[in-house]
Design a protein around this motif. Sequence first.
Motif, PDB file in Angstrom:
ATOM      1  N   VAL A 118      -1.666  -4.525   8.230  1.00 49.49           N
ATOM      2  CA  VAL A 118      -3.412  -4.368   8.569  1.00 49.49           C
ATOM      3  C   VAL A 118      -3.686  -6.118   8.557  1.00 49.49           C
ATOM      4  CG1 VAL A 118      -5.209  -4.066   7.775  1.00 49.49           C
ATOM      5  CG2 VAL A 118      -2.746  -2.596   7.469  1.00 49.49           C
TER       6      VAL A 118
ATOM      7  N   THR B 283      -9.362  -8.927   7.485  1.00 48.27           N
ATOM      8  CA  THR B 283     -11.222  -8.439   8.499  1.00 48.27           C
ATOM      9  C   THR B 283     -11.667  -9.892   8.243  1.00 48.27           C
ATOM     10  OG1 THR B 283     -13.062  -6.688   7.358  1.00 48.27           O
ATOM     11  CG2 THR B 283     -12.444  -8.589   5.845  1.00 48.27           C
TER      12      THR B 283
ATOM     13  N   LYS C  56      -6.924  -2.557  -2.831  1.00 49.00           N
ATOM     14  CA  LYS C  56      -6.654  -1.692  -2.131  1.00 49.00           C
ATOM     15  C   LYS C  56      -5.345  -0.759  -2.178  1.00 49.00           C
ATOM     16  CE  LYS C  56      -8.303  -6.730  -0.020  1.00 49.00           C
ATOM     17  NZ  LYS C  56      -9.204  -5.651   0.636  1.00 49.00           N
ATOM     18  N   ASN C  57      -5.644  -0.963  -3.069  1.00 45.28           N
ATOM     19  CA  ASN C  57      -4.841   0.524  -3.651  1.00 45.28           C
ATOM     20  C   ASN C  57      -5.079   2.132  -3.534  1.00 45.28           C
ATOM     21  OD1 ASN C  57      -1.452  -0.126  -2.331  1.00 45.28           O
ATOM     22  ND2 ASN C  57      -2.805  -2.046  -3.178  1.00 45.28           N
TER      23      ASN C  57
ATOM     24  N   SER D  35     -12.299  -1.262  -0.162  1.00 44.16           N
ATOM     25  CA  SER D  35     -11.697  -2.549  -1.788  1.00 44.16           C
ATOM     26  C   SER D  35     -12.631  -1.954  -2.005  1.00 44.16           C
ATOM     27  CB  SER D  35     -11.572  -3.713  -0.537  1.00 44.16           C
ATOM     28  OG  SER D  35     -10.895  -4.023   0.576  1.00 44.16           O
TER      29      SER D  35
ATOM     30  N   PHE E 210      -8.436  -0.055  12.034  1.00 44.27           N
ATOM     31  CA  PHE E 210      -7.987   0.846   9.980  1.00 44.27           C
ATOM     32  C   PHE E 210      -9.474  -0.391   9.431  1.00 44.27           C
ATOM     33  CE2 PHE E 210      -6.339  -0.177   5.546  1.00 44.27           C
ATOM     34  CZ  PHE E 210      -5.734   0.378   5.953  1.00 44.27           C
TER      35      PHE E 210
ATOM     36  N   GLU F 239     -10.414  -3.955  10.261  1.00 45.62           N
ATOM     37  CA  GLU F 239      -9.043  -4.556  10.437  1.00 45.62           C
ATOM     38  C   GLU F 239      -7.896  -4.101  11.747  1.00 45.62           C
ATOM     39  OE1 GLU F 239      -6.996  -5.667   6.822  1.00 45.62           O
ATOM     40  OE2 GLU F 239      -8.821  -5.494   6.054  1.00 45.62           O
TER      41      GLU F 239
ATOM     42  N   ALA G  94       1.137  -1.278   0.263  1.00 46.24           N
ATOM     43  CA  ALA G  94       0.083   0.059  -0.100  1.00 46.24           C
ATOM     44  C   ALA G  94       0.984   1.600   0.301  1.00 46.24           C
ATOM     45  CB  ALA G  94      -0.986   0.071   1.419  1.00 46.24           C
TER      46      ALA G  94
ATOM     47  N   GLY H 198      -8.353   4.435   2.898  1.00 45.79           N
ATOM     48  CA  GLY H 198      -7.411   3.292   4.311  1.00 45.79           C
ATOM     49  C   GLY H 198      -7.532   4.066   5.332  1.00 45.79           C
TER      50      GLY H 198
ATOM     51  N   ASP I 197     -10.274  -1.198   5.482  1.00 41.87           N
ATOM     52  CA  ASP I 197      -9.145  -1.571   4.240  1.00 41.87           C
ATOM     53  C   ASP I 197     -10.261  -1.739   3.322  1.00 41.87           C
ATOM     54  OD1 ASP I 197      -7.373  -2.345   2.529  1.00 41.87           O
ATOM     55  OD2 ASP I 197      -7.610  -4.039   2.613  1.00 41.87           O
TER      56      ASP I 197
END
Length: 199
Positions: free
Chosen positions: A160, A163, A92-93, A77, A73, A46, A21, A98, A75
């Motif tokens: 991280v 989940t 996820k970036n 997505s 966190f 998370e 990330a 995030g 995340d």
Amino acid sequence: MWTMPKKAATRLPTTRLSFCAATLLLAHGAPLQVSPTSDKLDYEAELAVVIGRRTRFVSEADALKSVFGYACFNDGSYRDYQRKASQWTIGKNFDASGGFGPHLVTADELPPGCVGLRIQSILNGKVMQDADTKDMVFGVARTIALLSECMTLEPGDVLVMGTPGGVGYARTPPVWMKAGDTIDISIQGIGVLSNPVTA
């Protein structure tokens, strides 16, 4: 990665999935902006682990000595992008997807490896995920040990942890975050991370 529901016939993996990330971090209270390229933005409650010292080839027994503290966190997505390839990195970036914070609780204030803490995601006041960190397939110590086999972990690095069940895409019908929503991530003993969702 967390334990699977009993009805799922999925075999547990022998190693954990990892991805990088860069510009995804988003402060507590900052707007989580839905990308114009996708409306499939999902939440993931998370546990974030902040590394406190340089770590390489550490044993699982000693791995928790490398932890400085823990935080909440989200995340965020993009599920359609996540499934464009066999590795999940792209979904996820996305920039500022995030949520992270608002508190960093030192490791000595929490159970070792943060085992036994309630973790929830709450969308517009409705609990969507509700689990216990003891159910993580790969705990904090094991994760640090595995990662240290292939890379040097530096102070300030953030891991991280994955989940639990209850994410939006797995629901019928799917639930996606949209403009006007508020997403909260709560972890017992750590605090609540909250972000408004905007267009």
